[in-house]
Design a protein around this motif. Structure first.
Motif, PDB file in Angstrom:
ATOM      1  N   ILE A 259      39.618  41.935  48.915  1.00 18.73           N
ATOM      2  CA  ILE A 259      38.993  41.182  47.823  1.00 18.73           C
ATOM      3  C   ILE A 259      39.575  41.602  46.475  1.00 18.73           C
ATOM      4  N   LEU A 260      39.799  42.907  46.322  1.00 18.47           N
ATOM      5  CA  LEU A 260      40.358  43.394  45.064  1.00 18.47           C
ATOM      6  C   LEU A 260      41.705  42.747  44.764  1.00 18.47           C
ATOM      7  N   LEU A 261      42.620  42.781  45.732  1.00 19.95           N
ATOM      8  CA  LEU A 261      43.954  42.222  45.484  1.00 19.95           C
ATOM      9  C   LEU A 261      43.955  40.696  45.551  1.00 19.95           C
ATOM     10  N   TRP A 262      42.970  40.104  46.228  1.00 19.45           N
ATOM     11  CA  TRP A 262      42.834  38.644  46.184  1.00 19.45           C
ATOM     12  C   TRP A 262      42.549  38.190  44.755  1.00 19.45           C
ATOM     13  N   VAL A 263      41.763  38.975  44.042  1.00 20.69           N
ATOM     14  CA  VAL A 263      41.453  38.655  42.641  1.00 20.69           C
ATOM     15  C   VAL A 263      42.622  39.024  41.727  1.00 20.69           C
ATOM     16  N   LEU A 264      43.144  40.247  41.866  1.00 23.51           N
ATOM     17  CA  LEU A 264      44.170  40.720  40.939  1.00 23.51           C
ATOM     18  C   LEU A 264      45.490  39.982  41.100  1.00 23.51           C
ATOM     19  N   CYS A 265      45.818  39.561  42.319  1.00 24.17           N
ATOM     20  CA  CYS A 265      47.103  38.893  42.571  1.00 24.17           C
ATOM     21  C   CYS A 265      46.960  37.377  42.641  1.00 24.17           C
ATOM     22  N   TYR A 266      45.930  36.853  41.973  1.00 22.10           N
ATOM     23  CA  TYR A 266      45.700  35.402  42.003  1.00 22.10           C
ATOM     24  C   TYR A 266      46.876  34.645  41.415  1.00 22.10           C
ATOM     25  N   PHE A 267      47.457  35.166  40.342  1.00 19.99           N
ATOM     26  CA  PHE A 267      48.588  34.523  39.695  1.00 19.99           C
ATOM     27  C   PHE A 267      49.896  35.025  40.294  1.00 19.99           C
ATOM     28  N   GLN A 268      50.800  34.073  40.526  1.00 16.89           N
ATOM     29  CA  GLN A 268      52.126  34.407  41.040  1.00 16.89           C
ATOM     30  C   GLN A 268      53.053  34.914  39.930  1.00 16.89           C
ATOM     31  N   ASN A 269      52.701  34.647  38.683  1.00 17.60           N
ATOM     32  CA  ASN A 269      53.549  34.996  37.554  1.00 17.60           C
ATOM     33  C   ASN A 269      53.871  36.481  37.544  1.00 17.60           C
ATOM     34  N   LEU A 270      55.148  36.806  37.332  1.00 18.99           N
ATOM     35  CA  LEU A 270      55.598  38.188  37.446  1.00 18.99           C
ATOM     36  C   LEU A 270      55.090  39.067  36.310  1.00 18.99           C
ATOM     37  N   ILE A 271      54.928  38.503  35.129  1.00 19.36           N
ATOM     38  CA  ILE A 271      54.395  39.291  34.027  1.00 19.36           C
ATOM     39  C   ILE A 271      52.958  39.697  34.324  1.00 19.36           C
ATOM     40  N   TRP A 272      52.201  38.794  34.925  1.00 18.80           N
ATOM     41  CA  TRP A 272      50.835  39.134  35.317  1.00 18.80           C
ATOM     42  C   TRP A 272      50.838  40.220  36.386  1.00 18.80           C
ATOM     43  N   ARG A 273      51.748  40.123  37.348  1.00 18.11           N
ATOM     44  CA  ARG A 273      51.810  41.135  38.405  1.00 18.11           C
ATOM     45  C   ARG A 273      52.155  42.512  37.812  1.00 18.11           C
ATOM     46  N   LEU A 274      53.027  42.546  36.814  1.00 18.10           N
ATOM     47  CA  LEU A 274      53.327  43.817  36.155  1.00 18.10           C
ATOM     48  C   LEU A 274      52.093  44.351  35.432  1.00 18.10           C
ATOM     49  N   PHE A 275      51.322  43.448  34.852  1.00 16.57           N
ATOM     50  CA  PHE A 275      50.079  43.859  34.200  1.00 16.57           C
ATOM     51  C   PHE A 275      49.097  44.425  35.214  1.00 16.57           C
ATOM     52  N   VAL A 276      49.079  43.863  36.413  1.00 16.75           N
ATOM     53  CA  VAL A 276      48.203  44.377  37.472  1.00 16.75           C
ATOM     54  C   VAL A 276      48.608  45.798  37.860  1.00 16.75           C
ATOM     55  N   LEU A 277      49.914  46.086  37.888  1.00 16.90           N
ATOM     56  CA  LEU A 277      50.361  47.453  38.174  1.00 16.90           C
ATOM     57  C   LEU A 277      49.778  48.438  37.171  1.00 16.90           C
ATOM     58  N   VAL A 278      49.681  48.010  35.921  1.00 19.95           N
ATOM     59  CA  VAL A 278      49.077  48.863  34.895  1.00 19.95           C
ATOM     60  C   VAL A 278      47.573  48.968  35.118  1.00 19.95           C
ATOM     61  N   LEU A 279      46.945  47.857  35.509  1.00 20.71           N
ATOM     62  CA  LEU A 279      45.499  47.866  35.738  1.00 20.71           C
ATOM     63  C   LEU A 279      45.095  48.840  36.837  1.00 20.71           C
ATOM     64  N   LEU A 280      45.974  49.042  37.817  1.00 21.61           N
ATOM     65  CA  LEU A 280      45.640  49.944  38.918  1.00 21.61           C
ATOM     66  C   LEU A 280      45.494  51.393  38.462  1.00 21.61           C
ATOM     67  N   PHE A 281      45.943  51.700  37.229  1.00 22.39           N
ATOM     68  CA  PHE A 281      45.709  53.026  36.673  1.00 22.39           C
ATOM     69  C   PHE A 281      44.249  53.210  36.259  1.00 22.39           C
ATOM     70  N   VAL A 282      43.539  52.108  36.030  1.00 28.56           N
ATOM     71  CA  VAL A 282      42.165  52.204  35.529  1.00 28.56           C
ATOM     72  C   VAL A 282      41.140  51.547  36.448  1.00 28.56           C
ATOM     73  N   ILE A 283      41.577  50.636  37.314  1.00 28.38           N
ATOM     74  CA  ILE A 283      40.652  49.981  38.253  1.00 28.38           C
ATOM     75  C   ILE A 283      40.658  50.765  39.552  1.00 28.38           C
ATOM     76  N   HIS A 284      39.500  51.327  39.901  1.00 24.28           N
ATOM     77  CA  HIS A 284      39.394  52.175  41.085  1.00 24.28           C
ATOM     78  C   HIS A 284      38.287  51.644  41.991  1.00 24.28           C
ATOM     79  N   PRO A 285      38.643  50.918  43.043  1.00 26.43           N
ATOM     80  CA  PRO A 285      37.613  50.427  43.959  1.00 26.43           C
ATOM     81  C   PRO A 285      36.885  51.590  44.624  1.00 26.43           C
ATOM     82  N   LEU A 286      35.582  51.469  44.728  1.00 25.66           N
ATOM     83  CA  LEU A 286      34.733  52.512  45.306  1.00 25.66           C
ATOM     84  C   LEU A 286      34.818  53.812  44.499  1.00 25.66           C
ATOM     85  N   ASP A 287      35.210  53.715  43.212  1.00 28.61           N
ATOM     86  CA  ASP A 287      35.392  54.907  42.371  1.00 28.61           C
ATOM     87  C   ASP A 287      36.423  55.859  42.963  1.00 28.61           C
ATOM     88  N   PHE A 288      37.427  55.289  43.630  1.00 34.50           N
ATOM     89  CA  PHE A 288      38.447  56.073  44.329  1.00 34.50           C
ATOM     90  C   PHE A 288      39.799  55.650  43.791  1.00 34.50           C
TER      91      PHE A 288
END
Length: 611
Positions: A259-288
């Motif tokens: 579900i997490l990556l279904w939401v974060l990878c909704y856009f195919q755009n590469l700039i958005w995907r790079l932004f998601v890589l940055v988001l993974l530094f702060v978004i922690h599913p299950l506080d993990f």
């Protein structure tokens, strides 16, 4: 002929708003404003060919016949056959599983490098290099078909030499780029004396997987990323008589990450995907926080940083454009490497203890006497060997240490000869404040005066721990008859606390009449000994930035990995600790139960495993 960006056709009667056109463009296209290359050498097509048609890729005779101009091979990258709903879900699941498995390839390679003998590992590295080079050469001669249309000229071979053809160069630019990557990685591996060449080769590949993974597979990609990477989370249920729950727990982990990556990878755009890589530094599913692609660079020749990961990501994006930005690809890639070749040697003199107690016997009352005896024997042996510091694993004393006054006094007495760092539980029963509080932070242990008059554990405290009534997972530091209390701050969200604890903890307490798990500590505890600034990290804390941000040069990390053995957990734990050690230029002294102890260095390459 340059490819034009597809535009949404407008009807005279229905005008599509501009913002909807932009939304659809970001949703379906890799770039919005940059023209990008034909699918022949488009990375997505190559990945699909690798995933869906390994039979063709692994046949050496294909390349041989094509070089002799005796055959022309076409690899369809889209399946035209209509499927039922379940059949389509199964197909997406298979492709998502391939993406999920390949995403973790740098981690799998690190495991193999750790487990295999040097001879077998060297053979494996040679096979990997040959396979990568083979794929590069093979794709230089393959025709890749997309939706029934060939994007490669029909006559690839002509009378003039191919290397003089501009079209040939453009169509094979990706292969040249991969050759360039391999050459750079080989040079930097030699400069750093880094034997993890497979990790270095596969780290950019993992970034490519994440960026170019088609959005239609994003749920299944996340599902299998979660299962392949974190299936071991539920193994602790074995020791709570909940073994039957493990399969459902693994399924739940996969669904949450899906579900997490279904939401974060909704856009195919590469700039958005790079932004998601940055988001993974702060978004922690299950506080993990262990899902972070940058962690895979820990044992590579690339710098362990967000900037390095983004440089590789932008290089992978620009390589498929038909724009002048392609000229920046080599520069971006070179910026991603680690240029620090200095070898740092650990100077902190300490004895690291490794124990081998299975989790199901550690807490049995009949085994406590033996475990305590072995721990005291290890401390005395460290004293005889002349060590000024000894480090035991997390909960090395499987009891409420501050309620065992006799044992506590024994450790205080031994601390006049050696500084002891050991893990155990702590029970706070009343709000009793220590009397001998040291105001300086960090506390310098070497300048403490010997304290021979302690009537209770609390009277030896020289810092103020959390006074909230309850249980704590604690690391005790004993020095010259004093004790320093380091309660665990970052609790594991599957065993020590509940996921979404702020919401679920009151509900649990209301239904069961007691609080679940441990209380949190007040903060990271640091001290100075042997002239070095040292921070304490209790297991999970060593895989976070908390102890490293204190500026300590040495981090004492204590772990009990028996909860999750046998599994891949401790390999991932070590990889993440290595990432932070390199990022903050710190040494990690890792004392463990049931897995190998280690000194994790900030150097690029392998660590020192202590015999």
């Amino acid at each position: 002929m340059k490819r034009k960006i597809p535009q949404i056709q407008e009807n005279n009667d229905i005008k599509i708003p501009y913002y909807k056109r932009i939304f659809r463009a970001y949703k379906m296209q890799y770039f919005v404003f940059l023209p990008y290359a034909e699918v022949y050498w488009h990375i997505t097509a190559i990945l699909r060919a690798l995933f869906c048609y390994p039979y063709y890729i692994l046949r050496p005779m294909i390349l041989y016949n094509m070089l002799r101009k005796q055959t022309s091979i076409t690899l369809p990258t889209y399946i035209r056959k209509k499927r039922s709903f379940l059949g389509n879900m199964f197909y997406k699941g298979i492709i998502g599983a391939c993406f999920g498995f390949l995403f973790w390839l740098p981690f799998w390679w690190f495991m193999l490098a750790t487990l295999l003998s040097p001879i077998f590992y060297g053979i494996l590295c040679g096979i990997l290099l040959c396979f990568v080079l083979y794929c590069c050469i093979l794709f230089m001669f393959l025709h890749v078909e997309t939706q029934g249309q060939e994007t490669m000229p029909t006559k690839l071979f002509c009378n003039i030499p191919l290397y003089t053809s501009k079209a040939y160069f453009e169509y094979n630019l990706l292969s040249y780029f991969i050759f360039f990557i391999i050459l750079c990685i080989a040079i930097f591996s030699y400069l750093h004396n880094n034997s993890y060449i497979g990790v270095s080769l596969l780290y950019p590949f993992s970034i490519t997987i994440f960026l170019f993974m088609p959005r239609t597979y994003r749920f299944w990609f996340g599902f299998f990323v979660g299962i392949f990477g974190f299936y071991w989370m539920t193994l602790s249920f074995r020791f709570q008589d909940l073994g039957m729950v493990i399969p459902f727990g693994i399924l739940a982990v996969g669904i949450i990450y899906g579900i997490l990556l279904w939401v974060l990878c909704y856009f195919q755009n590469l700039i958005w995907r790079l932004f998601v890589l940055v988001l993974l530094f702060v978004i922690h599913p299950l506080d993990f926080n262990w899902l972070n692609l940058a962690y895979l660079s820990a044992y590579s020749v690339f710098a362990a940083s967000l900037l390095s990961m983004l440089c590789i990501g932008f290089a992978c994006c620009f390589i498929i454009t038909k724009h002048i930005v392609r000229l920046f690809v080599p520069c971006l890639f070179l910026l991603a490497f680690d240029y620090n070749t200095t070898i740092q040697i650990p100077q902190l003199h300490a004895k690291i203890i490794e124990t081998q107690y299975p989790q199901d016997i550690r807490w049995l009352p009949e085994n406590q006497t033996k475990i305590i005896h072995n721990n005291l024997q290890a401390i005395n042996q460290a004293i005889q060997d002349g060590y000024p510091l000894v480090i035991l694993p997390e909960t090395s004393f499987p009891l409420l240490l501050n309620t065992e006054n006799t044992l506590y006094q024994t450790l205080l007495a031994l601390s006049h000869k050696i500084t002891i760092v050991a893990g155990a539980m702590r029970l706070q029963q009343a709000t009793l404040y220590p009397q001998n509080i040291m105001q300086l932070s960090p506390i310098t242990l070497d300048t403490l005066t010997h304290n021979a008059t302690t009537h209770s554990p609390e009277s030896s405290y020289i810092n103020t721990p959390n006074m909230q009534i309850g249980y704590y997972n604690t690391i005790y530091i004993f020095a010259k008859g004093h004790s320093l209390i380091a309660d665990k701050n970052a609790l594991v969200p599957f065993g020590e606390t509940l996921p979404f604890n702020a919401f679920l903890s009151p509900i649990f307490e209301q239904f069961f009449g007691e609080k679940f798990g441990f209380n949190q500590g007040n903060g990271i505890v640091t001290f100075v000994t042997q002239g070095f600034h040292i921070a304490i990290a209790n297991c999970y804390e060593g895989t976070m930035a908390l102890p490293y941000k204190t500026g300590a040069k040495y981090v004492l990390m204590l772990s009990n990995n028996a909860w999750f053995e046998p599994s891949t957990q401790h390999f991932m734990q070590q990889m993440i600790a290595k990432y932070y050690a390199r990022s903050y230029q710190a040494f990690v002294y890792h004392a463990t139960n049931y897995t190998p102890k280690a000194i994790i260095t900030p150097n690029n390459g392998s660590d020192e495993y202590i015999p």
